[in-house]
Scaffold this motif. Structure first.
Motif, PDB file in Angstrom:
ATOM      1  N   PHE A   1       0.831  -1.208   0.000  1.00 23.74           N
ATOM      2  CA  PHE A   1       0.000   0.000   0.000  1.00 23.74           C
ATOM      3  C   PHE A   1       0.862   1.253   0.000  1.00 23.74           C
ATOM      4  O   PHE A   1       0.618   2.200  -0.749  1.00 23.74           O
ATOM      5  CB  PHE A   1      -0.921   0.005   1.221  1.00 23.74           C
ATOM      6  CG  PHE A   1      -1.611   1.322   1.439  1.00 23.74           C
ATOM      7  CD1 PHE A   1      -2.753   1.646   0.736  1.00 23.74           C
ATOM      8  CD2 PHE A   1      -1.100   2.257   2.337  1.00 23.74           C
ATOM      9  CE1 PHE A   1      -3.389   2.869   0.910  1.00 23.74           C
ATOM     10  CE2 PHE A   1      -1.724   3.482   2.531  1.00 23.74           C
ATOM     11  CZ  PHE A   1      -2.868   3.790   1.813  1.00 23.74           C
ATOM     12  N   THR A   2       1.883   1.276   0.852  1.00 21.42           N
ATOM     13  CA  THR A   2       2.763   2.442   0.961  1.00 21.42           C
ATOM     14  C   THR A   2       3.425   2.751  -0.369  1.00 21.42           C
ATOM     15  O   THR A   2       3.516   3.920  -0.780  1.00 21.42           O
ATOM     16  CB  THR A   2       3.831   2.194   2.040  1.00 21.42           C
ATOM     17  OG1 THR A   2       3.192   2.087   3.314  1.00 21.42           O
ATOM     18  CG2 THR A   2       4.852   3.313   2.081  1.00 21.42           C
ATOM     19  N   LEU A   3       3.892   1.732  -1.067  1.00 20.40           N
ATOM     20  CA  LEU A   3       4.602   1.933  -2.332  1.00 20.40           C
ATOM     21  C   LEU A   3       3.682   2.468  -3.416  1.00 20.40           C
ATOM     22  O   LEU A   3       4.062   3.357  -4.190  1.00 20.40           O
ATOM     23  CB  LEU A   3       5.241   0.617  -2.780  1.00 20.40           C
ATOM     24  CG  LEU A   3       6.326   0.058  -1.853  1.00 20.40           C
ATOM     25  CD1 LEU A   3       6.704  -1.356  -2.274  1.00 20.40           C
ATOM     26  CD2 LEU A   3       7.553   0.958  -1.843  1.00 20.40           C
ATOM     27  N   VAL A   4       2.464   1.920  -3.482  1.00 19.16           N
ATOM     28  CA  VAL A   4       1.522   2.361  -4.512  1.00 19.16           C
ATOM     29  C   VAL A   4       0.996   3.753  -4.180  1.00 19.16           C
ATOM     30  O   VAL A   4       0.999   4.652  -5.027  1.00 19.16           O
ATOM     31  CB  VAL A   4       0.363   1.350  -4.656  1.00 19.16           C
ATOM     32  CG1 VAL A   4      -0.680   1.867  -5.651  1.00 19.16           C
ATOM     33  CG2 VAL A   4       0.910  -0.002  -5.131  1.00 19.16           C
ATOM     34  N   TYR A   5       0.570   3.942  -2.950  1.00 18.30           N
ATOM     35  CA  TYR A   5       0.067   5.256  -2.530  1.00 18.30           C
ATOM     36  C   TYR A   5       1.149   6.331  -2.642  1.00 18.30           C
ATOM     37  O   TYR A   5       0.892   7.466  -3.049  1.00 18.30           O
ATOM     38  CB  TYR A   5      -0.447   5.169  -1.098  1.00 18.30           C
ATOM     39  CG  TYR A   5      -0.601   6.506  -0.418  1.00 18.30           C
ATOM     40  CD1 TYR A   5      -1.580   7.409  -0.819  1.00 18.30           C
ATOM     41  CD2 TYR A   5       0.255   6.879   0.622  1.00 18.30           C
ATOM     42  CE1 TYR A   5      -1.718   8.646  -0.203  1.00 18.30           C
ATOM     43  CE2 TYR A   5       0.124   8.104   1.246  1.00 18.30           C
ATOM     44  CZ  TYR A   5      -0.865   8.991   0.829  1.00 18.30           C
ATOM     45  OH  TYR A   5      -0.985  10.211   1.440  1.00 18.30           O
ATOM     46  N   GLY A   6       2.376   5.970  -2.313  1.00 14.39           N
ATOM     47  CA  GLY A   6       3.460   6.940  -2.325  1.00 14.39           C
ATOM     48  C   GLY A   6       4.040   7.233  -3.682  1.00 14.39           C
ATOM     49  O   GLY A   6       4.970   8.042  -3.786  1.00 14.39           O
ATOM     50  N   GLY A   7       3.538   6.594  -4.738  1.00 18.10           N
ATOM     51  CA  GLY A   7       4.020   6.884  -6.079  1.00 18.10           C
ATOM     52  C   GLY A   7       5.327   6.215  -6.435  1.00 18.10           C
ATOM     53  O   GLY A   7       5.925   6.521  -7.482  1.00 18.10           O
ATOM     54  N   GLU A   8       5.783   5.270  -5.609  1.00 18.63           N
ATOM     55  CA  GLU A   8       7.065   4.619  -5.857  1.00 18.63           C
ATOM     56  C   GLU A   8       6.946   3.413  -6.786  1.00 18.63           C
ATOM     57  O   GLU A   8       7.908   3.063  -7.476  1.00 18.63           O
ATOM     58  CB  GLU A   8       7.689   4.163  -4.534  1.00 18.63           C
ATOM     59  CG  GLU A   8       7.969   5.291  -3.559  1.00 18.63           C
ATOM     60  CD  GLU A   8       8.952   6.310  -4.105  1.00 18.63           C
ATOM     61  OE1 GLU A   8       9.912   5.912  -4.793  1.00 18.63           O
ATOM     62  OE2 GLU A   8       8.754   7.513  -3.849  1.00 18.63           O
ATOM     63  N   HIS A   9       5.782   2.770  -6.791  1.00 13.58           N
ATOM     64  CA  HIS A   9       5.607   1.565  -7.593  1.00 13.58           C
ATOM     65  C   HIS A   9       4.153   1.433  -8.032  1.00 13.58           C
ATOM     66  O   HIS A   9       3.243   1.952  -7.380  1.00 13.58           O
ATOM     67  CB  HIS A   9       5.995   0.309  -6.809  1.00 13.58           C
ATOM     68  CG  HIS A   9       7.467   0.113  -6.668  1.00 13.58           C
ATOM     69  ND1 HIS A   9       8.264  -0.369  -7.679  1.00 13.58           N
ATOM     70  CD2 HIS A   9       8.296   0.344  -5.613  1.00 13.58           C
ATOM     71  CE1 HIS A   9       9.520  -0.435  -7.260  1.00 13.58           C
ATOM     72  NE2 HIS A   9       9.560  -0.003  -6.011  1.00 13.58           N
ATOM     73  N   TYR A  10       3.969   0.705  -9.139  1.00 13.76           N
ATOM     74  CA  TYR A  10       2.640   0.300  -9.568  1.00 13.76           C
ATOM     75  C   TYR A  10       2.259  -0.983  -8.827  1.00 13.76           C
ATOM     76  O   TYR A  10       3.115  -1.669  -8.241  1.00 13.76           O
ATOM     77  CB  TYR A  10       2.622   0.031 -11.074  1.00 13.76           C
ATOM     78  CG  TYR A  10       2.972   1.229 -11.921  1.00 13.76           C
ATOM     79  CD1 TYR A  10       2.019   2.212 -12.208  1.00 13.76           C
ATOM     80  CD2 TYR A  10       4.254   1.378 -12.447  1.00 13.76           C
ATOM     81  CE1 TYR A  10       2.339   3.315 -12.995  1.00 13.76           C
ATOM     82  CE2 TYR A  10       4.581   2.480 -13.236  1.00 13.76           C
ATOM     83  CZ  TYR A  10       3.626   3.440 -13.500  1.00 13.76           C
ATOM     84  OH  TYR A  10       3.945   4.527 -14.275  1.00 13.76           O
ATOM     85  N   VAL A  11       0.974  -1.309  -8.873  1.00  6.26           N
ATOM     86  CA  VAL A  11       0.517  -2.564  -8.272  1.00  6.26           C
ATOM     87  C   VAL A  11       1.211  -3.747  -8.918  1.00  6.26           C
ATOM     88  O   VAL A  11       1.600  -4.703  -8.234  1.00  6.26           O
ATOM     89  CB  VAL A  11      -1.016  -2.695  -8.398  1.00  6.26           C
ATOM     90  CG1 VAL A  11      -1.476  -4.068  -7.932  1.00  6.26           C
ATOM     91  CG2 VAL A  11      -1.727  -1.599  -7.603  1.00  6.26           C
ATOM     92  N   ILE A  12       1.401  -3.706 -10.228  1.00  4.66           N
ATOM     93  CA  ILE A  12       2.060  -4.833 -10.910  1.00  4.66           C
ATOM     94  C   ILE A  12       3.500  -4.998 -10.427  1.00  4.66           C
ATOM     95  O   ILE A  12       4.007  -6.117 -10.362  1.00  4.66           O
ATOM     96  CB  ILE A  12       2.025  -4.661 -12.447  1.00  4.66           C
ATOM     97  CG1 ILE A  12       2.649  -3.320 -12.852  1.00  4.66           C
ATOM     98  CG2 ILE A  12       0.612  -4.789 -12.969  1.00  4.66           C
ATOM     99  CD1 ILE A  12       2.819  -3.187 -14.362  1.00  4.66           C
TER     100      ILE A  12
END
Length: 301
Positions: free
Chosen positions: A247-258
């Motif tokens: 969640f942190t990575l996706v919300y934070g703009g660091e990674h896509y869900v994929i």
């Protein structure tokens, strides 16, 4: 000795921030292991260096080659991850949707201190677990570090062959028509240093989005600790940790869900490869004892 070590680490962390640079961090780890049992024979202290130095060297090589794709002329994939993410979520990008729904007027919600802690745990928790395993069981430490190295280098090979940009990069390049805040560093402050923001600047890699090793390491830590969680309630935070990191990575703009999902797939691949290698290296069991016929067993009555 152990209390003096912890006090020194606390003071350094408060004044200068947690040790995150690889060599500096390794020195603290080795010193901590030595301080845990300072009265052990000197040969065992030497053994600590013999065990750790090659592994740290391998990780330093990984650190310095993550961005090698920039120099090899491999095309940076910026549009493709966006297209796949839109296809999976009906045209919506989860990062954009989460920031629009949760930030509110580009604000910084109070709970971003938690996402900051989760994000930066990537730089500390896996190595803390490694140090604990080493003190408790060298065999368990060896298996854990074998998976750490495999996961790291599987990711490295992918970064070189298939460099891909994260959401924040795609937004700055105009591929995503929305502003994306790198909110993983929000709110996490110790003394006068914004630790999350510093780490974002120091560890950013615009070609290392696929797979997400942040997500992969979080899952690997949870799996490594799972057998030690003898009570079911201990397993709740273990199960929540990789989910919170995702969640942190996706919300934070660091990674896509994929990217997150592929990071978890790579954990399975690393575990599978390590397990196969360990089974091949395991010594064969003792040969079965020869069968001795009972006297007169073949004679007629």
């Amino acid at each position: 000795m152990w209390s003096a070590y912890l006090l020194a680490l606390l003071v350094v962390t408060v004044l200068f921030g947690p040790p995150t640079q690889r060599i500096y961090q390794a020195l603290w780890i080795v010193a901590g292991i030595a301080a845990f049992a300072p009265d052990r024979p000197w040969r065992e202290h030497v053994r600590i260096l013999v065990d750790w130095v090659p592994l740290i060297a391998a990780l330093v090589v990984y650190d310095h080659t993550r961005g090698i794709a920039n120099t090899l002329g491999m095309p940076l994939r910026v549009h493709e991850p966006v297209a796949v993410e839109r296809a999976l979520f009906g045209g919506t990008l989860p990062t954009v949707w989460l920031q629009e729904e949760l930030d509110g007027d580009a604000g910084r919600p109070w709970w971003t201190v938690l996402t900051g802690l989760v994000y930066t745990s990537h730089f500390l928790v896996p190595w803390l677990i490694a140090a604990i395993f080493y003190v408790l069981s060298r065999e368990r430490w060896s298996k854990y570090m074998r998976r750490i190295l495999l996961l790291s280098y599987l990711g490295l090979v992918t970064y070189v062959l298939l460099p891909a940009a994260p959401p924040w990069y795609a937004a700055r390049a105009g591929v995503i028509q929305a502003e994306i805040h790198r909110s993983t560093g929000f709110g996490f402050r110790l003394h006068s240093v914004d630790i999350g923001a510093d780490w974002l600047a120091a560890h950013s890699n615009p070609v290392a989005a696929i797979p997400s090793l942040h997500a992969g390491f979080a899952l690997l830590v949870a799996i490594a600790l799972w057998p030690s969680a003898v009570h079911w309630w201990w397993r709740i935070p273990l199960a929540a940790f990789p989910v919170a990191m995702g969640f942190t990575l996706v919300y934070g703009g660091e990674h896509y869900v994929i990217d997150v999902l592929l990071g978890w797939v790579y954990v399975g691949l690393a575990i599978g490869l390590a397990t196969a290698w360990e089974r091949r290296r395991a010594p064969a069991g003792p040969a079965p004892a020869p069968t001795v016929a009972a006297p007169g067993g073949d004679r007629g009555g």
